[in-house]
Motif scaffolding. Sequence first.
Motif, mmCIF file in Angstrom:
data_model
loop_
_atom_site.group_PDB
_atom_site.id
_atom_site.type_symbol
_atom_site.label_atom_id
_atom_site.label_comp_id
_atom_site.label_asym_id
_atom_site.label_seq_id
_atom_site.Cartn_x
_atom_site.Cartn_y
_atom_site.Cartn_z
ATOM 1 N N LEU A 50 0.797 -1.219 0.000
ATOM 2 C CA LEU A 50 0.000 0.000 0.000
ATOM 3 C C LEU A 50 0.837 1.280 0.000
ATOM 4 C CD1 LEU A 50 -2.702 -0.925 2.670
ATOM 5 C CD2 LEU A 50 -2.915 -1.031 0.163
ATOM 6 N N ALA A 51 1.766 1.368 0.951
ATOM 7 C CA ALA A 51 2.467 2.636 1.135
ATOM 8 C C ALA A 51 3.783 2.392 1.853
ATOM 9 C CB ALA A 51 1.612 3.614 1.936
ATOM 10 N N HIS A 52 4.719 3.320 1.630
ATOM 11 C CA HIS A 52 6.041 3.200 2.263
ATOM 12 C C HIS A 52 6.541 4.583 2.670
ATOM 13 C CE1 HIS A 52 9.903 1.279 3.054
ATOM 14 N NE2 HIS A 52 10.479 2.338 2.514
ATOM 15 N N ILE A 53 7.195 4.646 3.811
ATOM 16 C CA ILE A 53 7.871 5.867 4.213
ATOM 17 C C ILE A 53 9.339 5.539 4.428
ATOM 18 C CG2 ILE A 53 7.274 5.614 6.685
ATOM 19 C CD1 ILE A 53 6.907 8.765 6.613
ATOM 20 N N PHE A 54 10.202 6.280 3.728
ATOM 21 C CA PHE A 54 11.635 6.067 3.809
ATOM 22 C C PHE A 54 12.184 6.750 5.071
ATOM 23 C CE2 PHE A 54 12.498 4.253 -0.379
ATOM 24 C CZ PHE A 54 11.341 4.554 -1.069
ATOM 25 N N ARG A 58 10.622 10.608 2.805
ATOM 26 C CA ARG A 58 9.984 10.484 1.477
ATOM 27 C C ARG A 58 8.936 9.375 1.520
ATOM 28 N NH1 ARG A 58 11.346 7.839 -3.592
ATOM 29 N NH2 ARG A 58 13.231 6.931 -2.653
ATOM 30 N N LYS A 59 7.879 9.569 0.744
ATOM 31 C CA LYS A 59 6.760 8.629 0.774
ATOM 32 C C LYS A 59 6.465 8.082 -0.621
ATOM 33 C CE LYS A 59 4.992 11.601 4.400
ATOM 34 N NZ LYS A 59 3.955 12.578 4.799
ATOM 35 N N ILE A 71 0.553 8.154 4.595
ATOM 36 C CA ILE A 71 1.473 7.543 5.545
ATOM 37 C C ILE A 71 2.300 8.638 6.200
ATOM 38 C CG2 ILE A 71 3.326 7.111 3.869
ATOM 39 C CD1 ILE A 71 3.836 4.416 5.318
ATOM 40 N N SER A 72 2.553 8.480 7.473
ATOM 41 C CA SER A 72 3.355 9.463 8.196
ATOM 42 C C SER A 72 4.073 8.754 9.333
ATOM 43 C CB SER A 72 2.466 10.586 8.754
ATOM 44 O OG SER A 72 1.533 10.061 9.678
ATOM 45 N N LYS A 73 5.042 9.458 9.929
ATOM 46 C CA LYS A 73 5.712 8.856 11.069
ATOM 47 C C LYS A 73 5.951 9.891 12.155
ATOM 48 C CE LYS A 73 10.421 9.177 9.121
ATOM 49 N NZ LYS A 73 11.670 8.404 8.865
ATOM 50 N N GLN A 79 6.431 5.522 15.889
ATOM 51 C CA GLN A 79 5.204 5.079 15.247
ATOM 52 C C GLN A 79 5.121 5.512 13.776
ATOM 53 O OE1 GLN A 79 2.134 6.704 17.828
ATOM 54 N NE2 GLN A 79 2.092 4.831 19.052
ATOM 55 N N VAL A 80 4.537 4.629 12.990
ATOM 56 C CA VAL A 80 4.199 4.935 11.599
ATOM 57 C C VAL A 80 2.691 4.785 11.472
ATOM 58 C CG1 VAL A 80 4.461 4.258 9.182
ATOM 59 C CG2 VAL A 80 6.431 4.150 10.742
ATOM 60 N N VAL A 81 2.058 5.794 10.936
ATOM 61 C CA VAL A 81 0.597 5.829 10.863
ATOM 62 C C VAL A 81 0.146 5.792 9.404
ATOM 63 C CG1 VAL A 81 -1.465 7.186 11.383
ATOM 64 C CG2 VAL A 81 0.407 7.072 13.050
ATOM 65 N N LEU A 82 -0.879 4.984 9.149
ATOM 66 C CA LEU A 82 -1.506 4.919 7.831
ATOM 67 C C LEU A 82 -2.961 5.321 7.973
ATOM 68 C CD1 LEU A 82 -1.236 3.967 4.783
ATOM 69 C CD2 LEU A 82 -2.366 1.860 5.573
ATOM 70 N N THR A 83 -3.395 6.255 7.145
ATOM 71 C CA THR A 83 -4.819 6.551 7.076
ATOM 72 C C THR A 83 -5.339 6.162 5.702
ATOM 73 O OG1 THR A 83 -4.526 8.837 6.365
ATOM 74 C CG2 THR A 83 -4.646 8.432 8.735
ATOM 75 N N VAL A 84 -6.534 5.588 5.709
ATOM 76 C CA VAL A 84 -7.210 5.205 4.472
ATOM 77 C C VAL A 84 -8.594 5.835 4.513
ATOM 78 C CG1 VAL A 84 -7.917 3.319 2.958
ATOM 79 C CG2 VAL A 84 -6.004 2.980 4.540
ATOM 80 N N THR A 85 -8.877 6.704 3.590
ATOM 81 C CA THR A 85 -10.156 7.385 3.586
ATOM 82 C C THR A 85 -11.199 6.588 2.811
ATOM 83 O OG1 THR A 85 -9.591 8.631 1.594
ATOM 84 C CG2 THR A 85 -9.042 9.642 3.723
#
Lengths: 122, 107
Positions: A50-54, A58-59, A71-73, A79-85
């Motif tokens: 789905l998603a990656h944060i380096f 960078r995303k 995606i954010s951290k 913590q790394v957070v994923l939101t799916v709308t």
Amino acid sequence: QVTLTESGPVLVKPTETLTLTCTVSGFSLSNGGVGVSWIRQPPGQALEWLAHIFSSGRKSYKTSLNSRLTISKDTSKSQVVLTVTNMDPLDTATYYCSRIVEGVTSNGFDIWGQGTMVTVSS
Amino acid sequence: DIQMTQSPSSLSASVGDRVTITCRASQGFSNALAWFQQKPGEVPKLLIYAASTLQSGVPSRFSGSGSGTDFTLTISSLQPEDVATYYCQKYNDGPLTFGGGTKVEIK
């Protein structure tokens, strides 16, 4: 010991926004040269990245879901957070987070969380 | 996005058989290709990275090869504990796509 632990709601309603948290230990999200991805797997189906944060911040997102994913951290909380709308029943899946040590000597996604099952239903 | 196509989608083989699974990328990329094993109800387990390097602790009957667009996972002598679904994944940059999986069963 390196661990990743996913957390979030078990059940969400259609059209709602899902927020998942991946809490990591045993490595740093701020200066360790480590990135984190979110991957999901609908029941009986294949893995879907789905998603990656380096480590740099960078995303990267799955193109077809790009408009729905963020995606954010938070390095202070590890913590790394994923939101799916706009969640849909087709988003019902087990959601995993996994880490990768970056660089030419990377061995890929070597450590995974246990996953968290999310059901989308009214 | 680079698409990763695995074949076959499933196979049935006898204990001791040599099993080969292929993964083809829609565009060439570096050797940042990994193979995972997933048993029912379990978390995916990394078997091979950099196309051909065995992850620590993985039995030597597993091997990987390939470059560019074509990659292969081989089980030299299939064992009952190898019943699982196997996935390839590119992990170098951009969308980090998985293949569709290959389900391996014992005949």
